[in-house]
Scaffold this motif. Sequence first.
Motif, PDB file in Angstrom:
ATOM      1  N   ALA A 281       0.842  -1.201   0.000  1.00  0.00           N
ATOM      2  CA  ALA A 281       0.000   0.000   0.000  1.00  0.00           C
ATOM      3  C   ALA A 281       0.875   1.248   0.000  1.00  0.00           C
ATOM      4  CB  ALA A 281      -0.921  -0.012   1.218  1.00  0.00           C
ATOM      5  N   THR A 282       1.792   1.298  -0.939  1.00  0.00           N
ATOM      6  CA  THR A 282       2.730   2.409  -1.038  1.00  0.00           C
ATOM      7  C   THR A 282       2.525   3.141  -2.358  1.00  0.00           C
ATOM      8  OG1 THR A 282       4.424   1.058  -2.106  1.00  0.00           O
ATOM      9  CG2 THR A 282       4.431   1.105   0.304  1.00  0.00           C
ATOM     10  N   PRO A 283       3.082   4.351  -2.500  1.00  0.00           N
ATOM     11  CA  PRO A 283       3.011   5.026  -3.804  1.00  0.00           C
ATOM     12  C   PRO A 283       3.652   4.189  -4.902  1.00  0.00           C
ATOM     13  CG  PRO A 283       3.709   6.553  -2.088  1.00  0.00           C
ATOM     14  CD  PRO A 283       3.726   5.186  -1.468  1.00  0.00           C
ATOM     15  N   ALA A 284       3.346   4.546  -6.133  1.00  0.00           N
ATOM     16  CA  ALA A 284       3.776   3.727  -7.270  1.00  0.00           C
ATOM     17  C   ALA A 284       5.282   3.558  -7.327  1.00  0.00           C
ATOM     18  CB  ALA A 284       3.263   4.346  -8.569  1.00  0.00           C
ATOM     19  N   TRP A 285       6.029   4.644  -7.071  1.00  0.00           N
ATOM     20  CA  TRP A 285       7.482   4.528  -7.201  1.00  0.00           C
ATOM     21  C   TRP A 285       8.061   3.569  -6.158  1.00  0.00           C
ATOM     22  CZ3 TRP A 285       5.239   9.066  -5.262  1.00  0.00           C
ATOM     23  CH2 TRP A 285       5.526   9.380  -3.939  1.00  0.00           C
ATOM     24  N   SER A 286       7.516   3.572  -4.955  1.00  0.00           N
ATOM     25  CA  SER A 286       7.986   2.664  -3.917  1.00  0.00           C
ATOM     26  C   SER A 286       7.580   1.228  -4.227  1.00  0.00           C
ATOM     27  CB  SER A 286       7.418   3.099  -2.566  1.00  0.00           C
ATOM     28  OG  SER A 286       7.748   2.172  -1.561  1.00  0.00           O
ATOM     29  N   ALA A 287       6.315   1.039  -4.632  1.00  0.00           N
ATOM     30  CA  ALA A 287       5.860  -0.304  -4.989  1.00  0.00           C
ATOM     31  C   ALA A 287       6.683  -0.863  -6.138  1.00  0.00           C
ATOM     32  CB  ALA A 287       4.378  -0.268  -5.355  1.00  0.00           C
ATOM     33  N   GLY A 288       6.995  -0.015  -7.126  1.00  0.00           N
ATOM     34  CA  GLY A 288       7.792  -0.465  -8.256  1.00  0.00           C
ATOM     35  C   GLY A 288       9.181  -0.914  -7.837  1.00  0.00           C
ATOM     36  N   THR A 289       9.794  -0.186  -6.926  1.00  0.00           N
ATOM     37  CA  THR A 289      11.123  -0.562  -6.437  1.00  0.00           C
ATOM     38  C   THR A 289      11.074  -1.898  -5.703  1.00  0.00           C
ATOM     39  OG1 THR A 289      11.779   1.749  -6.225  1.00  0.00           O
ATOM     40  CG2 THR A 289      13.021   0.143  -4.933  1.00  0.00           C
ATOM     41  N   LEU A 290      10.076  -2.081  -4.856  1.00  0.00           N
ATOM     42  CA  LEU A 290       9.983  -3.313  -4.079  1.00  0.00           C
ATOM     43  C   LEU A 290       9.645  -4.520  -4.940  1.00  0.00           C
ATOM     44  CD1 LEU A 290       8.158  -1.988  -0.888  1.00  0.00           C
ATOM     45  CD2 LEU A 290      10.560  -2.658  -1.104  1.00  0.00           C
ATOM     46  N   LEU A 291       8.987  -4.298  -6.072  1.00  0.00           N
ATOM     47  CA  LEU A 291       8.609  -5.416  -6.944  1.00  0.00           C
ATOM     48  C   LEU A 291       9.619  -5.664  -8.061  1.00  0.00           C
ATOM     49  CD1 LEU A 291       4.762  -4.790  -7.307  1.00  0.00           C
ATOM     50  CD2 LEU A 291       5.884  -6.631  -6.034  1.00  0.00           C
ATOM     51  N   ALA A 292      10.675  -4.889  -8.114  1.00  0.00           N
ATOM     52  CA  ALA A 292      11.602  -4.969  -9.249  1.00  0.00           C
ATOM     53  C   ALA A 292      12.175  -6.371  -9.433  1.00  0.00           C
ATOM     54  CB  ALA A 292      12.726  -3.954  -9.066  1.00  0.00           C
ATOM     55  N   ALA A 293      12.520  -7.038  -8.355  1.00  0.00           N
ATOM     56  CA  ALA A 293      13.149  -8.355  -8.485  1.00  0.00           C
ATOM     57  C   ALA A 293      12.140  -9.447  -8.779  1.00  0.00           C
ATOM     58  CB  ALA A 293      13.920  -8.685  -7.202  1.00  0.00           C
ATOM     59  N   GLU A 294      10.984  -9.389  -8.127  1.00  0.00           N
ATOM     60  CA  GLU A 294      10.010 -10.474  -8.246  1.00  0.00           C
ATOM     61  C   GLU A 294       9.018 -10.293  -9.399  1.00  0.00           C
ATOM     62  OE1 GLU A 294      10.209 -13.165  -6.690  1.00  0.00           O
ATOM     63  OE2 GLU A 294      11.610 -12.700  -5.080  1.00  0.00           O
ATOM     64  N   SER A 295       8.794  -9.060  -9.835  1.00  0.00           N
ATOM     65  CA  SER A 295       7.880  -8.810 -10.948  1.00  0.00           C
ATOM     66  C   SER A 295       8.363  -7.597 -11.738  1.00  0.00           C
ATOM     67  CB  SER A 295       6.453  -8.570 -10.452  1.00  0.00           C
ATOM     68  OG  SER A 295       5.578  -8.351 -11.556  1.00  0.00           O
ATOM     69  N   PRO A 296       9.374  -7.784 -12.582  1.00  0.00           N
ATOM     70  CA  PRO A 296       9.909  -6.660 -13.361  1.00  0.00           C
ATOM     71  C   PRO A 296       8.855  -5.971 -14.218  1.00  0.00           C
ATOM     72  CG  PRO A 296      11.371  -8.556 -13.490  1.00  0.00           C
ATOM     73  CD  PRO A 296      10.128  -9.033 -12.821  1.00  0.00           C
ATOM     74  N   ALA A 297       7.887  -6.733 -14.735  1.00  0.00           N
ATOM     75  CA  ALA A 297       6.862  -6.135 -15.594  1.00  0.00           C
ATOM     76  C   ALA A 297       5.973  -5.187 -14.796  1.00  0.00           C
ATOM     77  CB  ALA A 297       6.022  -7.224 -16.258  1.00  0.00           C
ATOM     78  N   ALA A 298       5.519  -5.616 -13.617  1.00  0.00           N
ATOM     79  CA  ALA A 298       4.713  -4.740 -12.769  1.00  0.00           C
ATOM     80  C   ALA A 298       5.524  -3.533 -12.337  1.00  0.00           C
ATOM     81  CB  ALA A 298       4.201  -5.500 -11.552  1.00  0.00           C
ATOM     82  N   SER A 299       6.781  -3.759 -12.012  1.00  0.00           N
ATOM     83  CA  SER A 299       7.655  -2.668 -11.587  1.00  0.00           C
ATOM     84  C   SER A 299       7.785  -1.613 -12.681  1.00  0.00           C
ATOM     85  CB  SER A 299       9.034  -3.218 -11.216  1.00  0.00           C
ATOM     86  OG  SER A 299       9.929  -2.178 -10.907  1.00  0.00           O
ATOM     87  N   ALA A 300       7.949  -2.061 -13.912  1.00  0.00           N
ATOM     88  CA  ALA A 300       8.096  -1.121 -15.027  1.00  0.00           C
ATOM     89  C   ALA A 300       6.827  -0.306 -15.225  1.00  0.00           C
ATOM     90  CB  ALA A 300       8.443  -1.884 -16.298  1.00  0.00           C
ATOM     91  N   GLU A 301       5.672  -0.957 -15.115  1.00  0.00           N
ATOM     92  CA  GLU A 301       4.404  -0.222 -15.251  1.00  0.00           C
ATOM     93  C   GLU A 301       4.241   0.813 -14.128  1.00  0.00           C
ATOM     94  OE1 GLU A 301       2.378  -0.186 -17.615  1.00  0.00           O
ATOM     95  OE2 GLU A 301       2.568  -2.065 -18.725  1.00  0.00           O
ATOM     96  N   LEU A 302       4.579   0.422 -12.914  1.00  0.00           N
ATOM     97  CA  LEU A 302       4.451   1.332 -11.786  1.00  0.00           C
ATOM     98  C   LEU A 302       5.387   2.527 -11.921  1.00  0.00           C
ATOM     99  CD1 LEU A 302       4.103  -1.377  -9.040  1.00  0.00           C
ATOM    100  CD2 LEU A 302       2.451   0.461  -9.406  1.00  0.00           C
ATOM    101  N   SER A 303       6.558   2.295 -12.478  1.00  0.00           N
ATOM    102  CA  SER A 303       7.517   3.394 -12.622  1.00  0.00           C
ATOM    103  C   SER A 303       7.040   4.440 -13.619  1.00  0.00           C
ATOM    104  CB  SER A 303       8.882   2.850 -13.051  1.00  0.00           C
ATOM    105  OG  SER A 303       8.835   2.346 -14.387  1.00  0.00           O
TER     106      SER A 303
END
Length: 487
Positions: A281-303
């Motif tokens: 439940a964090t802003p997009a940039w934080s969620a994207g950073t935390l998901l970078a390793a486990e879900s690069p695709a979601a991370s890229a969309e969030l960024s």
Amino acid sequence: MQRSQQRAETPPGHVVVIGGGIAGLAAAHRLVTTGVRVTLLEATDRLGGKLMTGEVAGVQVDLGAESMLARRPEAVALAEAVGLADRLQPPATATASLWTRDALRPMPKGHVMGVPGDPAVLGEVLSPEGLARIAEERDLTPTPVGEDVAVGAYVADRLGREVVDRLVEPLLGGVYAGDAYRISMRAAVPQLFEAVKEGGPLLEAVGRIQERAAARQQAGPVFQGIEGGIGTLPAAVGDAVRAGGGDILTETPVLGLTRTETGWAVRTDARTIAADGIVLATPAWSAGTLLAAESPAASAELSGVEYASMALVTLAFRRTDIEAYSALRGRSGLLVPPVDGHTIKASTFSSNKWQWVADAAPGLFVLRTSVGRYGEEDHLHREDEELVSVSLRDLAAATGLTARPVDSEVTRWIGGLPQYPVGHLTRVARIRDEVAKLPALRVCGAVYDGVGIPACIASAHRAADEITREIIATPTLVRGTGSEAGQ
């Protein structure tokens, strides 16, 4: 003992909620009320995100969001659930004005986020040329909306730019701190999007929305505040989470998320916490950073999600110093179309709008202005004193106010509001599709389903419910994990 009995007697796992804004708090509350063990981690030293109270001239006021939509049930229901029912308070007045074309003009009635249903109510706001342009709509060829369309672009094409610049922009911009010519109609004004897809003139589409709303006969106030401020809601929810057995840790930033054989490992600077499920439940940039390793695709969309920043300037005056200014009487505040070139985008006359503010400081008059929106970051780099000065200058031009405040408070919300450009909901769907590939992890917050408090709470409930169903349905996820595991 049968397997079903084992499940009934075994707690349904441990969920870590990352982010202590209203979405994270609502998710944690939902989880503990269903019997899930919860740990909430917040990076800063306080809960609430954009919901925050503070003091000006010794009076407690909201320094962030100040009201919540009551026609949606989620926010009011949460406030009631955490013991704030007797403090809910509608605005004392909802009579707002537009400061446009060098005068304060009554806010027209009968519109949908500034899009009118009846041009006859716009005479004081639009020029004769603007009114004549609206009259041409019935002769125009249909404007396709496709999968999505920018609110401003569509309305300008149908009714002319003046409607957008004088009405839609200040209203829509007030909610999203954005640019109406970029904001998605499908995401920001979904009822209008569905109505225009039915075909016919835009004015008729607005009329259909109003007829349907009237048929629902919704009673009660449109908005609600809370005595003491909306910013008191997070602490009340936090107390309820703790009372339900949940743990809340502030000043605990999450540094990484890793999948394990039994669930998730949540790494902080002090320890690693084992979890069966994660609510992010964090802003997009934080969620994207935390998901970078486990879900690069979601991370890229969030960024790719952009944010707007803004500042709130809260001012307190002696009531005796402002009694001569009739423009301050009876109004809840004013909106300012950016096209007029002023610095402030809006002002709320808090002592008029909220009875609890007036009661708390009968000798003072409290108001606040907002400065900044998407693409206008320069204002936020000014010193506090300069933001106070430009606010006073604009207020003087709008209302005649020349009194000096006895106190002021400037609150900057950097990256405060996610932007909803055309195609935003498609991006959200892609994010959720990718996140759904991860076991027992969900996202929620202002990025996904709306920036208002009820929408954030609704997204939190959705995430919490989906996590609960998943960890209960997958018993291997709840075996041998807990808040002490992996330390």
